[in-house]
Scaffold this motif. Structure first.
Motif, mmCIF file in Angstrom:
data_model
loop_
_atom_site.group_PDB
_atom_site.id
_atom_site.type_symbol
_atom_site.label_atom_id
_atom_site.label_comp_id
_atom_site.label_asym_id
_atom_site.label_seq_id
_atom_site.Cartn_x
_atom_site.Cartn_y
_atom_site.Cartn_z
ATOM 1 N N ARG A 292 33.013 41.387 44.967
ATOM 2 C CA ARG A 292 33.850 40.452 45.740
ATOM 3 C C ARG A 292 33.846 40.828 47.218
ATOM 4 O O ARG A 292 33.967 39.979 48.089
ATOM 5 N N THR B 163 35.714 43.251 55.312
ATOM 6 C CA THR B 163 36.099 42.286 54.273
ATOM 7 C C THR B 163 37.120 42.925 53.325
ATOM 8 O O THR B 163 36.956 44.069 52.914
ATOM 9 N N ASP C 259 39.130 42.604 49.662
ATOM 10 C CA ASP C 259 39.028 41.958 48.356
ATOM 11 C C ASP C 259 40.115 40.894 48.255
ATOM 12 O O ASP C 259 41.297 41.202 48.399
ATOM 13 N N PRO C 260 39.732 39.614 48.027
ATOM 14 C CA PRO C 260 40.752 38.555 47.973
ATOM 15 C C PRO C 260 41.772 38.777 46.861
ATOM 16 O O PRO C 260 42.886 38.279 46.939
ATOM 17 N N GLY D 217 43.381 42.758 48.052
ATOM 18 C CA GLY D 217 43.666 42.923 49.478
ATOM 19 C C GLY D 217 43.086 44.209 50.056
ATOM 20 O O GLY D 217 43.233 44.490 51.237
#
Ligand code: HEM
Length: 459
Positions: free
Chosen positions: A106, A250, A252-253, A256
């Motif tokens: 992810r 980035t 992780d959606p 977080g």
């Protein structure tokens, strides 16, 4: 070599159908491709039963689909595959499974999406220009003597990775040292080795060749320097907009969280390893095929005249792409992949016990005699035929398939045709009599004694 037919691309000899286990082990250690019997090019599934382990080669499109695409969680990556690579790669996305692997993908995947790929193009182009300049000097020095091209493509592919990941060229002091130390590591510790196929109980101590651990530590220290410097630059707002910055910023959606330093070092190590060996192997074999089929070489050189240093220009390199795709079919850089059955299965009416090794073999699937027209022939026009289209969907897995597909697949399909076209626009390659390469599988599919070609400037 392919029998006595000189018009076919080289293929390794197969072993006799029946050999003793010990002979198999010996053959396997030398080269996993010639250790296999010819019947695997026709079989849908084959079982290797030994006193110590059972493994199954899956060569049937719907079984491959089940394992890679439909139920990947039931067929995790075997721990064994990473045995030799653990000291170097730690918890890299190439080795992990389950929730940890999903989280890593992810964070990594957005950096390789289509839009971002476009952003890496200038760095790829610059690496191509640098490769041309290096080769120019090498060709002048060689004065007509043959040049080993795996070395050339390895250098070029390593440069692509450093430039796209960290915005530094291969001549950068740290990059150059990582590159040379990786070579030493790979020579001692192939990605696919016997250990990957022979399950060792956990209590058996792992012995690494001398120097392996020390070398891994040095490589990791160098990579840690690059990532630490980058973190400082990100915090200062001065970081270049490249793959490293993208991955390191980035979150992780789902959780977080981003990568910590050590986890990022693991990922950089695998990007470098997975991203440069494979592309280098594919490009070297493609150049050899161009020497073997000069009419194709001329067509590509002509197509390359219209090349422009812009991402949008890639769509014009249609022949180059078809040729590169055909080279990946005949010489898939990752020849075999191993998975493990997490629960008992029944495949083709055979029982596959829990813990069995499942071997997926791009090498055999891509040359399957019951699937492909002219399986051993070089024919880049096949991708426009019905058979070629169907096989591309069902029996073509140079980058694997499903959720665990190579993260760099799109990247590699830009890099390969681009470098190929740049090289052929400037240079002509020719075979050297008596030095036909023999494919063998070490870390990737390589030529036994290198790939030697005569290279000259076109003008
Ligand atoms: C022609 C070039 C390439 C080929 C043929 C190739 C092939 C593959 C294959 C077959 C796998 C799956 C291995 C397995 O499941 O056991 C893989 C995984 C991977 N590749 Fe590539 N690769 C290429 C280039 C690249 C590049 C350029 C990068 C990165 C910049 C890259 C990064 C990765 C990573 C990170 C994985 C692990 C993915 C995962 O397990 O989730 N590869 N590659």
């Amino acid at each position: 070599m392919t029998g006595s037919d000189p018009t076919l691309p080289p293929k390794p000899p197969a072993r006799p159908d029946r050999v003793s286990l010990w002979r198999y082990v010996r053959l396997f250690k030398a080269d996993i491709l010639s250790a296999q019997p010819a019947r695997l090019y026709r079989a849908w599934m084959a079982e290797f039963r030994t006193p110590f382990f059972r493994s199954f080669l899956m060569n049937q499109p719907d079984l491959v689909k089940t394992v890679l695409k439909e139920r990947p969680d039931d067929f995790p990556k075997s721990d064994r595959i990473g045995e030799g690579l653990k000291p170097l790669l730690g918890q890299s996305v190439f080795l992990t499974n389950g929730a940890q692997w999903k989280r890593q993908r992810r964070i990594i995947d957005p950096a390789f999406e289509g839009g971002r790929l476009k952003d890496t193009f200038p760095a790829m182009w610059a690496a191509g220009e640098a490769a041309l300049a290096r080769l120019e000097r090498q060709v002048a020095r060689a004065e007509g003597r043959a040049i080993e091209v795996e070395e050339v493509t390895s250098h070029a592919a390593a440069d692509v990775i450093f430039r796209t990941l960290f915005s530094i060229p291969i001549e950068h002091e740290v990059a150059a040292e990582v590159f040379s130390r990786f070579r030493a590591y790979q020579r001692a510790q192939p990605i696919l080795n016997l250990a990957a196929f022979v399950p060792l109980p956990r209590w058996v101590p792992r012995f690494y060749p001398r120097g392996t651990r020390a070398n891994a530590r040095i490589i990791r220290d160098l990579i840690r320097r690059l990532t630490a410097e980058r973190m400082t630059a990100i915090e200062a707002g001065t970081a270049p907009d490249d793959l490293a910055t993208k991955i390191m910023t980035t979150r992780d959606p789902v959780t977080g969280e981003g990568f910590g330093t050590e986890e990022m070092v693991d990922q950089v190590a695998i990007f470098f390893l997975a991203g440069h060996e494979t592309s280098a192997s594919a490009l070297a074999w493609t150049l050899y095929l161009m020497a073997l089929y000069p009419e194709w070489q001329e067509r590509l050189a002509e197509e390359a005249q219209a090349m422009v240093p812009e991402f949008s220009g890639m769509s014009r390199l249609r022949l180059s792409r078809d040729v590169f795709r055909e080279a990946l079919r005949l010489y898939p850089p990752v020849p075999m992949m191993v998975r493990e059955a997490a629960c008992p299965e029944r495949f083709r009416d055979r029982s596959v016990p829990k813990g069995s090794q499942l071997v997926l073999s791009p090498w055999h699937l891509h040359r399957h005699e019951r699937l492909w027209d002219n399986p051993d022939g070089f024919d880049p026009t096949r991708w426009q035929t019905e058979n070629g289209k169907q096989c591309q969907r069902e029996a073509y897995i140079p980058f694997s398939a499903g959720p665990r597909v190579c993260t760099g697949a799109g990247f590699a399909m830009v890099e390969g045709p681009l470098l190929l076209s740049m090289l052929l626009r400037r240079f002509r390659v020719e075979r050297v009599a008596g030095r036909e390469p023999v494919p063998v599988a070490h870390l990737t599919v390589r030529a036994k004694d290198g790939i030697w070609l005569k290279i000259s400037r076109r003008d």
